[in-house]
Scaffold this motif. Structure first.
Motif, short mmCIF file in Angstrom:
data_model
loop_
_atom_site.label_atom_id
_atom_site.label_comp_id
_atom_site.label_asym_id
_atom_site.label_seq_id
_atom_site.Cartn_x
_atom_site.Cartn_y
_atom_site.Cartn_z
N VAL A 172 2.24 8.47 -2.46
CA VAL A 172 2.10 7.02 -2.62
C VAL A 172 0.63 6.64 -2.55
O VAL A 172 0.14 5.84 -3.37
CB VAL A 172 2.92 6.26 -1.56
CG1 VAL A 172 2.61 4.77 -1.58
CG2 VAL A 172 4.40 6.49 -1.75
N GLU A 173 -0.08 7.20 -1.59
CA GLU A 173 -1.50 6.91 -1.42
C GLU A 173 -2.29 7.27 -2.68
O GLU A 173 -3.11 6.49 -3.16
CB GLU A 173 -2.03 7.68 -0.21
CG GLU A 173 -3.43 7.35 0.20
CD GLU A 173 -3.84 8.09 1.45
OE1 GLU A 173 -4.33 7.43 2.38
OE2 GLU A 173 -3.66 9.33 1.51
N ASN A 191 2.34 -3.26 -3.16
CA ASN A 191 1.12 -3.42 -2.39
C ASN A 191 0.48 -4.78 -2.62
O ASN A 191 0.14 -5.49 -1.67
CB ASN A 191 0.13 -2.30 -2.75
CG ASN A 191 -1.17 -2.42 -1.99
OD1 ASN A 191 -2.17 -2.83 -2.57
ND2 ASN A 191 -1.16 -2.08 -0.72
N VAL A 230 0.73 1.43 2.64
CA VAL A 230 1.16 2.70 2.05
C VAL A 230 2.35 3.28 2.81
O VAL A 230 3.32 3.74 2.20
CB VAL A 230 -0.02 3.72 2.03
CG1 VAL A 230 0.45 5.07 1.55
CG2 VAL A 230 -1.13 3.21 1.13
N LEU A 260 -1.28 4.91 -5.64
CA LEU A 260 -1.84 3.57 -5.45
C LEU A 260 -3.34 3.57 -5.75
O LEU A 260 -3.85 2.67 -6.43
CB LEU A 260 -1.59 3.06 -4.03
CG LEU A 260 -2.14 1.67 -3.69
CD1 LEU A 260 -1.55 0.61 -4.63
CD2 LEU A 260 -1.86 1.32 -2.24
N SER A 267 5.97 4.02 1.17
CA SER A 267 6.55 5.36 1.15
C SER A 267 7.95 5.37 1.76
O SER A 267 8.84 6.07 1.28
CB SER A 267 5.64 6.37 1.86
OG SER A 267 5.56 6.11 3.23
N TYR A 287 4.09 10.13 1.77
CA TYR A 287 2.99 9.22 2.06
C TYR A 287 1.78 9.52 1.19
O TYR A 287 1.19 8.63 0.59
CB TYR A 287 2.61 9.34 3.55
CG TYR A 287 1.45 8.46 3.96
CD1 TYR A 287 1.67 7.17 4.42
CD2 TYR A 287 0.13 8.90 3.87
CE1 TYR A 287 0.62 6.35 4.80
CE2 TYR A 287 -0.92 8.09 4.24
CZ TYR A 287 -0.68 6.82 4.70
OH TYR A 287 -1.72 6.01 5.05
#
Length: 175
Positions: free
Chosen positions: A155-156, A134, A141, A159, A145, A152
């Motif tokens: 990952v979100e 990132n 995102v 992060l 992913s 998704y």
């Protein structure tokens, strides 16, 4: 079913016929910056990657709407670059903390990067990968992913957690 070859040929034809016109439109709004050609190119790249149907009737609207949005993005970015340059210029190229009178409150870019790297190494392995993709690669995102073949939302979440941990680490290190 969508016929992408037909859409690409419509876009290609529009590009060859209206390139100079669109370039003039963009250049005028960018105060004749060299970036105009890049933005025009990006308009057509974006059009070739959208999932909605492109027809000769809808294409002009899509082209100019996309161009306008990219112009807005350009000016938004320039605003932040100008503010940052102004800040760096007036702080002597150093990051200034609480007080410029205190020599311990001034950090060089290298020191900030070192602190950031220490903060990143305190993360889990997955969080490190996601955070680095990132921050350093500028990936969103959804791109992360897909790249890491992860959910998704996972990952979100990772992060977001990584950002909080690194922010907290930097805040404590700079205090």
């Amino acid at each position: 079913m969508k016929d992408t070859n037909a859409e690409f040929s419509i876009i290609a034809e529009y590009y060859s016929q209206h390139y100079e016109e669109l370039k003039a439109f963009v250049a005028k709004r960018l105060l004749y910056s060299e970036t105009a050609e890049d933005i025009v190119q990006n308009v057509f790249l974006k059009l070739m990657s959208i999932d909605s149907m492109v027809t000769p009737v809808t294409l002009p609207s899509l082209v100019y709407t996309t161009a306008r949005n990219l112009i807005y993005d350009y000016w938004r970015h320039r605003k932040y670059v100008d503010e940052y340059e102004h800040y760096v210029k007036h702080s002597g190229g150093m990051f200034v903390g609480v007080s410029s009178d205190n020599p311990m409150s001034v950090y060089s870019v290298n020191e900030i990067n070192e602190i950031l790297e220490h903060g990143i190494t305190s993360l889990s392995e997955h969080q490190q990968k996601i955070y680095r993709l990132n921050i350093y690669n500028g990936m969103k995102v959804s791109e992360i992913s897909q790249t890491l073949d992860m959910n998704y939302k996972s990952v979100e979440h990772r992060l977001g957690s990584a950002r909080k941990e690194v922010r907290e680490y930097i805040r404590k290190a700079l205090a």
